[in-house]
Write an enzyme that holds these catalytic residues in place. Structure first.
Site, mmCIF file in Angstrom:
data_model
loop_
_atom_site.group_PDB
_atom_site.id
_atom_site.type_symbol
_atom_site.label_atom_id
_atom_site.label_comp_id
_atom_site.label_asym_id
_atom_site.label_seq_id
_atom_site.Cartn_x
_atom_site.Cartn_y
_atom_site.Cartn_z
ATOM 1 N N LYS A 1 -61.117 -29.550 156.269
ATOM 2 C CA LYS A 1 -60.549 -30.082 157.672
ATOM 3 C C LYS A 1 -61.027 -31.459 157.811
ATOM 4 O O LYS A 1 -62.348 -31.677 157.500
ATOM 5 C CB LYS A 1 -60.845 -29.183 158.765
ATOM 6 N N SER B 1 -56.001 -26.791 166.435
ATOM 7 C CA SER B 1 -55.908 -28.066 165.666
ATOM 8 C C SER B 1 -55.927 -27.861 164.332
ATOM 9 O O SER B 1 -55.876 -28.824 163.557
ATOM 10 C CB SER B 1 -57.057 -28.692 166.277
ATOM 11 N N SER C 1 -58.945 -22.975 167.625
ATOM 12 C CA SER C 1 -58.277 -23.867 166.448
ATOM 13 C C SER C 1 -58.388 -23.326 165.130
ATOM 14 O O SER C 1 -57.565 -23.941 164.312
ATOM 15 C CB SER C 1 -59.100 -25.231 166.541
HETATM 16 N N1 GLN Z 1 -56.205 -26.339 172.025
HETATM 17 C C1 GLN Z 1 -57.384 -26.375 172.381
HETATM 18 C C2 GLN Z 1 -58.083 -27.972 172.749
HETATM 19 O O1 GLN Z 1 -56.815 -28.461 172.744
HETATM 20 C C3 GLN Z 1 -58.596 -25.999 171.238
HETATM 21 C C4 GLN Z 1 -58.893 -26.946 170.218
HETATM 22 C C5 GLN Z 1 -59.757 -26.476 169.149
HETATM 23 O O2 GLN Z 1 -60.213 -25.381 169.206
HETATM 24 N N2 GLN Z 1 -60.488 -27.501 168.472
HETATM 25 O O3 GLN Z 1 -58.831 -28.007 173.268
#
Ligand code: GLN
Length: 466
Positions: A52, A127, A151
């Site tokens: 990632k 994400s 995410s």
């Molecule tokens: N949807 C969550 C956010 O927008 C999770 C993001 C994540 O786990 N990096 O913060």
């Protein structure tokens, strides 16, 4: 590795990768071949994979999917990247994500949305959308990812692959671009639980460079083998139980994970999966995690607060994009940040700065921290008194259309089943449990939440189910 690179380039339209650099990858592949020729490799040596793009790498750029870091070359590599490189895996590129990992759809990426391989009009989730999409499309057998509020689990669910987020402190955060440090945690997305085990085992260990890293095995600083051993032991135990392998395992089903927000097809698939666990011998117990609804306000106060502090380093001077339109230093910082950050990141920095400001700190930040403790206590009670593992949905819905994100509240409510785990610091995973009845069927994910440091147990249960 060459095959994976070819596949990545033939599936370019998915936009799963931000950067591919064949030369670097092939050099890693040659090094892996050398290791194998000397008889030194093991099961990870030569396996193609990808990171990632919020894990810093040497050679490849690390952008966090932001214009701010569009040309950033890190002078060092993340511990996770180092571990997997030393194991002889071959990195074939950097995977797309929501900008600074803020989002649930991969649409906030400066480099454009990544597409869901099952239906290109749908989001892959986020994400870690690139990680899930690249694995689902069969480009690579596994990818690294990070999970601050879902995410890893949510994109894994939406793309029909398997993902695990480790216990907070189990994997080093060193070199993972910080979003909300008290919740950021790494993990692996792969096609099955079995495929996660070797890679996860390699990256779960103490690291003095992460101040929250947990020295789980005080006797052996390296800890390599902990996850693998737990997984093997648990599997042996299951095997010895004959045709009811999960007998003795208490599976907690939270009342609060069965509400109206849950899409009917997701609810049906999750129910069927629970029945399957029961058929395998597990004891199903109803539990309650009463503070579940509060996870959304608590998370969306705390994570922006931490983000506003973490992202203050991107000022156009020490790091990142520098505006050419400034007459003085204040303007330079303000304009660099306004130009370098996308809309969602700016919103969160503003929210976080507000929550931390004098006069609101107690009412917002401190209160959210108290709620966080109540949420963690819900889990603690359940694990101490009622169950060994908790099972439920990952996302209330299957993947939605790209571009359909008008309603911010709905987007944040979509995180209802994933955020509590991060607030409590628990390990959790997502595994495929069915499909929707759409013309192009979309995958549905099942969530398994374990007690602290029970990654191996979760993977063994998932393996049995799969
Ligand atoms: N949807 C969550 C956010 O927008 C999770 C993001 C994540 O786990 N990096 O913060």
């Amino acid at each position: 590795a060459q095959e994976a690179l070819n596949k990545a380039s033939s599936l370019k339209q998915l936009n799963a990768f931000i950067e591919i650099n064949e030369e670097l990858s092939l050099a890693q592949a040659a090094a892996a071949d050398d290791l194998l020729a000397q008889g030194q490799g093991d099961y990870l040596t030569g396996i193609p994979m990808a990171h990632k793009d919020n894990f810093v790498t040497e050679g490849w750029k690390t952008t966090a999917a932001s214009k701010m870091l569009a040309n950033y070359l890190s002078p060092f590599e993340a511990t996770v990247v180092e571990d997997l490189r030393k194991a002889g895996t071959v990195n074939i590129g950097k995977l797309n994500l929501d900008e600074f990992a803020m989002g649930s759809s991969n649409e906030t990426s400066y480099f454009g949305a990544c597409l869901n391989p099952w239906d290109h009009s749908k989001i892959p989730g986020g994400s870690s959308g690139g990680s899930a999409a690249a694995v689902a499309a069969g480009i690579i057998p596994f990818a690294t990812a990070s999970d601050t509020g879902g995410s890893i689990r949510q994109p894994a669910a939406l793309c029909g692959v398997t993902g695990l987020k480790a216990t907070y402190g189990a994997i080093s955060r060193w070199g993972i671009i910080a979003y909300a440090s008290s919740m950021d945690q790494a993990g692996i997305i792969a096609r099955s639980a079995e495929d996660i085990v070797p890679a996860l085992d390699r990256i779960c260990h103490y690291d003095a460079r992460d101040s929250n890293s947990v020295n789980y095995c005080l006797a052996d600083k390296n800890e390599i083998g902990r996850v693998q051993a737990q997984y093997d032991n648990q599997r042996r135990q299951f095997d010895s139980a004959g045709d009811k392998p999960l007998s003795g395992l208490r599976v907690g089903i939270p009342l609060e994970y069965q509400g109206d927000e849950l899409n009917a097809e997701v609810a049906t698939a999750v129910k069927a999966a629970i029945q399957q666990l029961a058929d395998l011998g597990a004891e199903i117990v109803e539990i309650s995690l009463p503070h579940t609804p509060e996870c959304i306000p608590a998370y969306y106060i705390l994570s922006p607060a931490e983000a506003s502090s973490n992202l203050s380093r991107f000022d156009g001077i020490r790091f990142g994009h520098r505006s050419t339109e400034a007459d003085n230093i204040e303007q330079l910082i303000a304009r660099s940040r306004a130009e370098g950050f996308g809309h969602e990141v700016r919103r969160r920095v503003l929210l976080g700065t507000y929550a931390l400001s004098e006069g609101y700190y107690d009412a917002l930040y401190v209160k959210a921290q108290r709620v966080r403790r109540l949420i963690a206590d819900d889990f603690k009670r359940a694990f101490a008194e009622q169950c060994d593992v908790i099972v439920g949905p990952v996302s209330p819905n299957v993947a939605r259309n790209i571009g359909d994100n008008k309603d911010l509240k709905a987007e944040w409510l979509g995180d209802i089943f994933t955020l509590s785990v991060n607030l409590a610091g628990l390990p959790a995973m997502s595994l495929p449990c069915g499909f929707s009845s759409d013309a192009k069927p979309l995958p549905i994910g099942l969530q398994l939440i374990g007690n602290y440091f029970k990654e191996g147990q979760l993977l063994a249960i998932a393996d049995r189910y799969q």
